[in-house]
Design an enzyme around this catalytic site. Structure first.
Site, PDB file in Angstrom:
ATOM      1  N   HIS A 107     -11.471 -27.685 -21.429  1.00  0.00           N
ATOM      2  CA  HIS A 107     -12.769 -27.592 -22.109  1.00  0.00           C
ATOM      3  C   HIS A 107     -12.577 -27.279 -23.587  1.00  0.00           C
ATOM      4  CE1 HIS A 107     -11.886 -23.383 -21.337  1.00  0.00           C
ATOM      5  NE2 HIS A 107     -12.772 -23.067 -22.253  1.00  0.00           N
ATOM      6  N   ARG A 108     -11.434 -26.681 -23.909  1.00  0.00           N
ATOM      7  CA  ARG A 108     -11.015 -26.511 -25.308  1.00  0.00           C
ATOM      8  C   ARG A 108      -9.560 -26.970 -25.383  1.00  0.00           C
ATOM      9  NH1 ARG A 108     -15.324 -25.078 -27.295  1.00  0.00           N
ATOM     10  NH2 ARG A 108     -16.300 -23.038 -27.301  1.00  0.00           N
TER      11      ARG A 108
ATOM     12  N   LYS B 299      -9.158 -15.773 -19.319  1.00  0.00           N
ATOM     13  CA  LYS B 299      -8.693 -14.766 -20.289  1.00  0.00           C
ATOM     14  C   LYS B 299      -9.031 -15.205 -21.716  1.00  0.00           C
ATOM     15  CE  LYS B 299      -4.612 -13.367 -19.277  1.00  0.00           C
ATOM     16  NZ  LYS B 299      -3.165 -13.233 -19.098  1.00  0.00           N
TER      17      LYS B 299
ATOM     18  N   LYS C  15      -0.240 -22.956 -17.601  1.00  0.00           N
ATOM     19  CA  LYS C  15       0.894 -22.092 -17.252  1.00  0.00           C
ATOM     20  C   LYS C  15       2.052 -22.957 -16.805  1.00  0.00           C
ATOM     21  CE  LYS C  15       1.747 -17.657 -17.190  1.00  0.00           C
ATOM     22  NZ  LYS C  15       1.123 -16.665 -18.087  1.00  0.00           N
TER      23      LYS C  15
ATOM     24  N   LYS D  75      -3.257 -23.455 -23.353  1.00  0.00           N
ATOM     25  CA  LYS D  75      -2.277 -22.445 -23.759  1.00  0.00           C
ATOM     26  C   LYS D  75      -1.884 -21.600 -22.560  1.00  0.00           C
ATOM     27  CE  LYS D  75      -0.387 -19.838 -27.097  1.00  0.00           C
ATOM     28  NZ  LYS D  75       0.882 -19.914 -26.370  1.00  0.00           N
TER      29      LYS D  75
ATOM     30  N   SER E 239      -0.641 -14.663 -29.945  1.00  0.00           N
ATOM     31  CA  SER E 239      -0.125 -16.038 -29.968  1.00  0.00           C
ATOM     32  C   SER E 239      -1.083 -16.944 -30.740  1.00  0.00           C
ATOM     33  CB  SER E 239       0.017 -16.575 -28.545  1.00  0.00           C
ATOM     34  OG  SER E 239       1.188 -16.075 -27.958  1.00  0.00           O
TER      35      SER E 239
HETATM   36  P1  NAD Z   1       9.629  -9.320 -18.158  1.00  0.00           P
HETATM   37  O1  NAD Z   1      10.485 -10.297 -17.490  1.00  0.00           O
HETATM   38  O2  NAD Z   1       9.894  -8.941 -19.579  1.00  0.00           O
HETATM   39  O3  NAD Z   1       9.563  -7.949 -17.335  1.00  0.00           O
HETATM   40  C1  NAD Z   1       9.263  -7.873 -15.977  1.00  0.00           C
HETATM   41  C2  NAD Z   1       9.886  -6.587 -15.469  1.00  0.00           C
HETATM   42  O4  NAD Z   1       9.475  -6.390 -14.116  1.00  0.00           O
HETATM   43  C3  NAD Z   1      11.418  -6.629 -15.468  1.00  0.00           C
HETATM   44  O5  NAD Z   1      11.916  -5.433 -15.994  1.00  0.00           O
HETATM   45  C4  NAD Z   1      11.772  -6.821 -14.000  1.00  0.00           C
HETATM   46  O6  NAD Z   1      13.025  -6.259 -13.657  1.00  0.00           O
HETATM   47  C5  NAD Z   1      10.622  -6.091 -13.339  1.00  0.00           C
HETATM   48  N1  NAD Z   1      10.392  -6.542 -11.955  1.00  0.00           N
HETATM   49  C6  NAD Z   1      10.453  -7.798 -11.463  1.00  0.00           C
HETATM   50  N2  NAD Z   1      10.172  -7.810 -10.154  1.00  0.00           N
HETATM   51  C7  NAD Z   1       9.932  -6.522  -9.817  1.00  0.00           C
HETATM   52  C8  NAD Z   1       9.579  -5.882  -8.621  1.00  0.00           C
HETATM   53  N3  NAD Z   1       9.435  -6.550  -7.484  1.00  0.00           N
HETATM   54  N4  NAD Z   1       9.377  -4.527  -8.645  1.00  0.00           N
HETATM   55  C9  NAD Z   1       9.527  -3.829  -9.783  1.00  0.00           C
HETATM   56  N5  NAD Z   1       9.856  -4.384 -10.953  1.00  0.00           N
HETATM   57  C10 NAD Z   1      10.055  -5.706 -10.978  1.00  0.00           C
HETATM   58  O7  NAD Z   1       8.146  -9.894 -17.976  1.00  0.00           O
HETATM   59  P2  NAD Z   1       6.858  -9.539 -18.817  1.00  0.00           P
HETATM   60  O8  NAD Z   1       6.725 -10.531 -19.901  1.00  0.00           O
HETATM   61  O9  NAD Z   1       6.822  -8.081 -19.129  1.00  0.00           O
HETATM   62  O10 NAD Z   1       5.721  -9.889 -17.744  1.00  0.00           O
HETATM   63  C11 NAD Z   1       5.331  -8.968 -16.750  1.00  0.00           C
HETATM   64  C12 NAD Z   1       3.962  -9.379 -16.236  1.00  0.00           C
HETATM   65  O11 NAD Z   1       3.047  -9.413 -17.330  1.00  0.00           O
HETATM   66  C13 NAD Z   1       3.895 -10.754 -15.592  1.00  0.00           C
HETATM   67  O12 NAD Z   1       2.925 -10.733 -14.566  1.00  0.00           O
HETATM   68  C14 NAD Z   1       3.405 -11.631 -16.728  1.00  0.00           C
HETATM   69  O13 NAD Z   1       2.759 -12.806 -16.264  1.00  0.00           O
HETATM   70  C15 NAD Z   1       2.438 -10.694 -17.394  1.00  0.00           C
HETATM   71  N6  NAD Z   1       2.127 -11.031 -18.782  1.00  0.00           N
HETATM   72  C16 NAD Z   1       3.109 -11.110 -19.726  1.00  0.00           C
HETATM   73  C17 NAD Z   1       2.764 -11.415 -21.041  1.00  0.00           C
HETATM   74  C18 NAD Z   1       3.783 -11.434 -22.156  1.00  0.00           C
HETATM   75  O14 NAD Z   1       3.384 -11.602 -23.315  1.00  0.00           O
HETATM   76  N7  NAD Z   1       5.053 -11.236 -21.890  1.00  0.00           N
HETATM   77  C19 NAD Z   1       1.426 -11.686 -21.378  1.00  0.00           C
HETATM   78  C20 NAD Z   1       0.452 -11.582 -20.385  1.00  0.00           C
HETATM   79  C21 NAD Z   1       0.822 -11.256 -19.097  1.00  0.00           C
END
Ligand code: NAD
Length: 486
Positions: A80-81, A109, A121, A85, A379
């Site tokens: 829609h936009r 979001k 995604k 992303k 971003s």
């Molecule tokens: P990341 O890979 O930097 O960190 C994830 C952490 O979780 C790691 O330290 C990993 O060891 C730990 N982990 C993985 N499985 C696990 C489990 N079963 N139990 C406990 N710890 C566990 O990832 P991130 O970028 O921090 O993303 C984490 C969440 O945040 C995801 O759901 C991601 O979609 C969401 N998210 C990230 C961003 C971003 O900018 N990075 C933005 C929005 C949402």
């Protein structure tokens, strides 16, 4: 482009996960919110559906000469936009269902925080630690090339960014592959976000999601009415926090909360979980893990082995921050959660059934689609910076500083006194890129929370339902503006 083969894949992954598919969970939240909105069913159906999913598989040559077949996905939930992303992740549990659900969350979001994108995604199904750096580089470059073949990457089409297991290095490989092929494209830098600063990234992006989580939590705990309802005092000072996942999101969120006086009492990671009511030093824990150590080697009052680490979610605390993976708070453990506030740093950490249990128990849930929107917000700033080809603050920083100096000199002249030099120097500066990015992020998180709170109070719904209502309403307007629906 969904196919019957992909549907089978989705079903298979969901069966093995022994719980409802992730996309179904998101749509249960959608349906609950849609019931409060007066919108035509056809329009709601279009908003809810995922427009396309591209499933790619390709060979990768390992360092020892053998070949692995790697699977990857890119889902476009809503156009829609444009561009669409969303980040891409490297995990072994990647599936069509997962990317579809996460793409849908991106649509809502972005709408919620007024970032002008559709939702997307991506994922590559690998265990990152099984591959050497050279192998990872080959995988990312090939994935990027495959995305280019299907118009799934480009500044005006689809702009990937970092997610689980993806950082600035992987993004730089993606950018380099894209620009090597799209040489004449003047805006090529804007094909991806989360880049290193030297390659067109923006200051503040690395910490942005965690900082956004912090802003959302801080605003919530500073709201006297909300805190009274929860039986908590206002402010972060002294609040006990348990965090799951000490990666990008969890580390920065807990660091910023600790800086405001919160005590990080529990950390749950893959290799186990530790709890100490006196508080844990997050930077020390991170440094220890980065050096190859396990959190179980650190001093703590209570420790849980990996097989029981998830029980750490039930530790006593004021604020629980799931910041690792999805579906960790489920109907079976929701009744034992002791936190008063669940701050969803991760995407989809709470199943719809668990959310019902938590609502009945009066536990406040700051929903993922709001709370972790800081990443996509910054971003967006990076993308705007790339399209404008100028660093934020470059045009006005010196001008602002000289304006401030002129004003202070005039005040000193009028009152016949001088400002203390420290104060003078502090005020006589213009905003840097990082100042502007952080200020834009704070504004975004504060305004979105206000909108959600107002809607939730007016309609008598929980914050997640209010967030979905807000987002669906905005996507509906975008469709109507284009004359597609009345
Ligand atoms: P990341 O890979 O930097 O960190 C994830 C952490 O979780 C790691 O330290 C990993 O060891 C730990 N982990 C993985 N499985 C696990 C489990 N079963 N139990 C406990 N710890 C566990 O990832 P991130 O970028 O921090 O993303 C984490 C969440 O945040 C995801 O759901 C991601 O979609 C969401 N998210 C990230 C961003 C971003 O900018 N990075 C933005 C929005 C949402």
């Amino acid at each position: 482009m969904p196919s019957s083969r992909m549907r089978t894949e989705t079903e298979r992954m969901s069966e093995t996960a022994s719980q409802p598919p992730f996309f179904k969970q998101v749509n249960r939240y959608f349906d609950r919110a849609a019931a409060h909105l007066d919108l035509p069913p056809g329009l709601l159906g279009q908003i809810k559906t995922c427009n396309s999913v591209y499933h790619v598989s390709f060979p990768v040559k390992r360092d020892d000469g053998t070949i692995d077949v790697v699977h990857g996905w890119r889902a476009h939930h809503s156009q829609h936009r444009l561009p669409v992303k969303g980040g891409f992740r490297l995990t072994m549990h990647a599936s069509e269902d997962e990317v579809t659900a996460l793409a849908a969350l991106m649509t809502y979001k972005c709408a919620l925080v007024n970032v002008p994108y559709g939702g997307a995604k991506g994922a590559i199904r690998i265990e990152k630690s099984d591959y050497s750096e050279a192998e990872l580089e080959r995988i990312i470059r090939r994935y990027t090339f495959e995305l280019m073949q299907k118009n799934c990457i480009g500044p005006g089409l689809d702009v990937p960014g970092p997610d689980m297991g993806v950082g600035a290095k992987e993004i730089a490989w993606m950018l380099d592959t894209y620009t090597a092929i799209a040489r004449a494209e003047i805006n090529a830098e804007a094909c991806v976000t989360g880049k290193p600063i030297e390659l067109g990234g923006v200051r503040g992006r690395v910490e942005a999601t965690g900082r956004g989580v912090f802003f959302g939590v801080r605003e919530t705990v500073n709201d006297a009415e909300t805190m009274k309802e929860l039986g908590l005092s206002t402010g972060l000072d002294g609040k006990a926090v348990v965090v799951q996942g000490l990666g990008n999101v969890g580390y920065y969120a807990s660091t910023f909360m600790a800086e405001e006086g919160a005590r990080i009492v529990g950390i749950i990671e893959r290799e186990g979980a530790i709890f100490d009511p006196a508080g844990l030093d997050v930077a020390e824990v991170r440094a220890h893990r980065e050096a190859g150590g396990s959190i179980l080697e650190l001093e703590a009052e209570t420790k849980l082995e990996p097989s029981r680490a998830i029980e750490g979610l039930e530790w006593p605390c004021d604020i629980l921050v799931p910041a690792a993976i999805e579906n960790v708070i489920r109907a079976e453990n929701a009744a034992r959660i002791q936190a008063k506030i669940i701050a969803e740093g991760a995407n989809g950490p709470t199943t719809a059934d668990a959310a019902n249990v938590l609502n009945e128990r009066g536990i406040l849930q700051l929903p993922d689609m709001y709370l972790n929107a800081g990443g996509v917000t910054v971003s967006y700033f990076e993308w705007v910076k790339n399209l404008s080809h100028v660093r934020f603050g470059r045009m006005q920083r010196r001008f602002e500083a000289s304006q401030s100096r002129g004003l202070m000199d005039a005040v000193e002249g009028l009152v016949g006194q001088t400002f203390p030099r420290g104060t003078y120097e502090d005020i006589a500066v213009g905003a840097s890129e990082e100042d502007l990015v952080n200020s834009g992020l704070e504004e975004t998180m504060v305004i979105a929370l206000q909108e959600m709170n107002e809607l939730a109070r007016r309609e008598g719904v929980d914050l997640r339902t209010a967030a979905f209502m807000n987002a669906i309403g905005k996507v509906a307007v975008a469709y109507s503006e284009r004359g597609i629906f009345p």
